[in-house]
Design an enzyme around this catalytic site. Structure first.
Site, PDB file in Angstrom:
ATOM      1  N   GLY A 247       0.905  -1.413  -0.012  1.00 46.58           N
ATOM      2  CA  GLY A 247       0.095  -0.313   0.681  1.00 46.58           C
ATOM      3  C   GLY A 247       0.873   1.068  -0.332  1.00 46.58           C
ATOM      4  N   SER A 248       0.011   2.116   0.582  1.00 43.71           N
ATOM      5  CA  SER A 248       1.197   3.199   0.387  1.00 43.71           C
ATOM      6  C   SER A 248       2.058   3.722   1.141  1.00 43.71           C
ATOM      7  CB  SER A 248       0.060   4.903   0.159  1.00 43.71           C
ATOM      8  OG  SER A 248      -0.642   5.017   1.996  1.00 43.71           O
ATOM      9  N   GLY A 252       2.464   2.101   5.508  1.00 41.29           N
ATOM     10  CA  GLY A 252       3.087   1.492   6.426  1.00 41.29           C
ATOM     11  C   GLY A 252       3.232   2.933   7.184  1.00 41.29           C
ATOM     12  N   GLU A 269       5.609  -3.159   1.373  1.00 42.68           N
ATOM     13  CA  GLU A 269       5.978  -3.343  -0.412  1.00 42.68           C
ATOM     14  C   GLU A 269       4.684  -1.727   0.013  1.00 42.68           C
ATOM     15  OE1 GLU A 269       7.691  -4.579  -1.916  1.00 42.68           O
ATOM     16  OE2 GLU A 269       8.197  -6.308  -1.518  1.00 42.68           O
TER      17      GLU A 269
END
Length: 516
Positions: A247-248, A252, A269
């Protein structure tokens, strides 16, 4: 089945009609749907395909419990036997490729070849994992002690949580699940709330493979459907020792500390503000094709999408006008239509973010080619014209990721200068250089070159193969999935020393003699 699967649009080519038929063929059970559940929308038309019954918090916790129990049984199954399960999954995916790929197009808005390509990634990682199931090897290590052997062994870790994003609604799950399952872990998947139908379809395919395999413990593969609350349960549960989250960067920053607090392993990721360099010696025809796909493919909604382009001043006027022409002629529209290269954005919020970024770029002196709403489509989806923005410098919106088809183009004159500019952003996912100069190519992939997890020469930053480890550095999170030795993230390492002699020498010459 409840009325939730009835098409809600009277359009002759209803996405809901097509999706309904696919879901039935793939065996998604009626119990997955409820008339008051979360709506599953198609970005192609904006219509509701179905209403999906969400997982309750109590159900999520129970699913994690089942996965934990399944792990304790699955870890005892020999790894090559676990690989047989993944081989069967690959067979089922091959049989379902056309349907599942089409469903990816309907729910995520990808053009047909990209939807099919995503399912091919799933098939490829299954093939990789089957071979891996016979190669989960450790080392034999030289020891300083006589009559001793030292080695390392790898063991299953436990429940593997997977949180995936809408833009790769099925492939990211497979990158994690295929490896985790052959490593001996169980898997609990929380898909994006924007792509619940593809998750349900994938789970139905997994269950067919499990039935053929026989003896798969209940709870080995679980799916949690819902929003942030369900994701937080997965992140915070101590029974989940490893979690992959895609995701963004903002996501994270929230997930990472929670995992660290309970000493769980994180495979993050996150965002990617990816760049390419076009050097003086570049093959401009090759560069143009590579740039076009990397920047406009998936309507700019890939983590590896090309967002920054540095063009040497000596070739700038040869390349950029050609790029502008391509941007003005690329076919936008219904991703199901033949020849379409750019489909819809996932929703209006994505378009609004794109518009704000373009306004900011104009304010910073950028010259915008393209952009704006594309309305020549006979449905209610949100379509945008890809935008190429000539910028005077790397400032403002150029320094951050906007998840939309915007490409910022800048001139450069010095190689060392452009490497510094390339690396001067927070994300570090993917990168590329177009050059026929061996020194520049080698410098770019050296320790002093690109600081990204992926560094390519004469191809764009987008479209990674499963054989290599996928992931990036800095604000991209440092995680690695898919190929190479990414499997080690799903296992725990033990160093073993075995004394097959009758004495007890200690390491480093330590003496500790006692009366026995």
């Amino acid at each position: 089945m409840t009325a939730s699967l009835k098409p809600v649009s009277s359009a002759p080519a209803s996405v809901a009609d097509e999706a309904r038929a696919i879901l039935a063929r793939l065996g998604v059970p009626e119990s997955a749907f409820a008339s008051t559940g979360r709506p599953a929308l198609s970005p192609i038309t904006g219509e509701v395909i179905a209403h999906v019954r969400e997982t309750t918090p109590d159900e999520a916790k129970a699913a994690i419990g089942r996965a934990d129990a399944a792990f304790k049984a699955w870890r005892k199954v020999p790894a090559p036997k676990r690989g047989e399960f993944i081989r069967l999954l690959g067979e089922e995916l091959r049989a379902a490729k056309d349907d599942l790929g089409r469903l990816v197009t309907l729910e995520a808005g990808k053009i047909v070849s990209e939807g099919l390509g995503e399912v091919q990634e799933m098939i490829d990682i299954c093939d990789f994992a089957v071979g891996l199931s016979r190669q989960l090897y450790g080392l034999t290590i030289a020891t300083e002690r006589a009559d001793h052997r030292m080695m390392e062994t790898w063991h299953p870790l436990g429940v593997c949580g997977v949180i995936s994003a809408f833009n790769f609604p099925v492939a990211v799950w497979s990158w994690n699940a295929a490896l985790a399952l052959v490593c001996g872990d169980s898997v609990v998947w929380k898909p994006s709330e924007k792509t619940l139908l593809t998750a349900l379809a994938t789970h139905a395919i997994v269950e067919r493979a499990a039935k053929r395999f026989g003896g798969v413990p209940e709870g080995l593969c679980e799916v949690l459907l819902g929003g942030r609350e369900i994701g937080e349960i997965l992140v915070e549960d101590h029974r989940v020792p490893v979690l992959s989250a895609t995701g963004s960067t903002a996501m994270g920053r929230q997930v990472g500390p929670k995992l660290a607090e309970r000493f769980a392993r994180a495979i993050l990721e996150l965002g990617g503000n990816n760049a390419a360099i076009v050097a003086p010696s570049a093959d401009l025809d090759l560069a143009l094709r590579g740039i076009a796909f990397a920047a406009m493919g998936t309507a700019g909604q890939r983590c590896t999408t090309l967002r920054r382009l540095f063009v040497h001043e000596s070739v700038y006027d040869q390349l950029v006008p050609r790029l502008v022409k391509v941007y003005g002629s690329v076919k936008i529209g219904d991703p199901r239509a033949e020849g379409t290269l750019v489909g819809p954005l996932i929703d209006k919020a994505a378009f609004d973010n794109m518009e704000r970024a373009l306004d900011e770029a104009r304010a910073a002196g950028g010259k915008v080619h393209g952009g704006g709403r594309y309305t020549d489509v006979a449905n209610e989806g949100v379509y945008a014209r890809p935008a190429l923005v000539e910028m005077p410098s790397q400032t403002g919106p150029v320094t951050r990721e906007t998840f939309a088809p915007i490409l910022y183009v800048m001139r450069y004159s010095d190689f060392d200068e452009v490497i510094a500019l390339h690396n001067a952003v927070g994300a570090g996912l993917s990168s590329s250089i177009f050059t026929l100069n061996l020194r520049e190519a080698e410098a770019f992939v050296s320790a002093a070159g690109s600081d990204c997890g992926i560094a390519n020469v004469n191809i764009g930053p987008s479209g990674a193969e499963i054989g290599g480890a996928f992931g990036g550095e800095k604000e991209t999170g440092g995680g690695r999935e898919s190929g190479s030795d990414a499997w080690k993230a799903y296992m725990r390492r033990a160093t073993n020393t075995i004394n097959y002699g009758s004495t007890l020498p200690l390491a480093q010459g330590v003496k500790f003699d006692v009366d026995a």
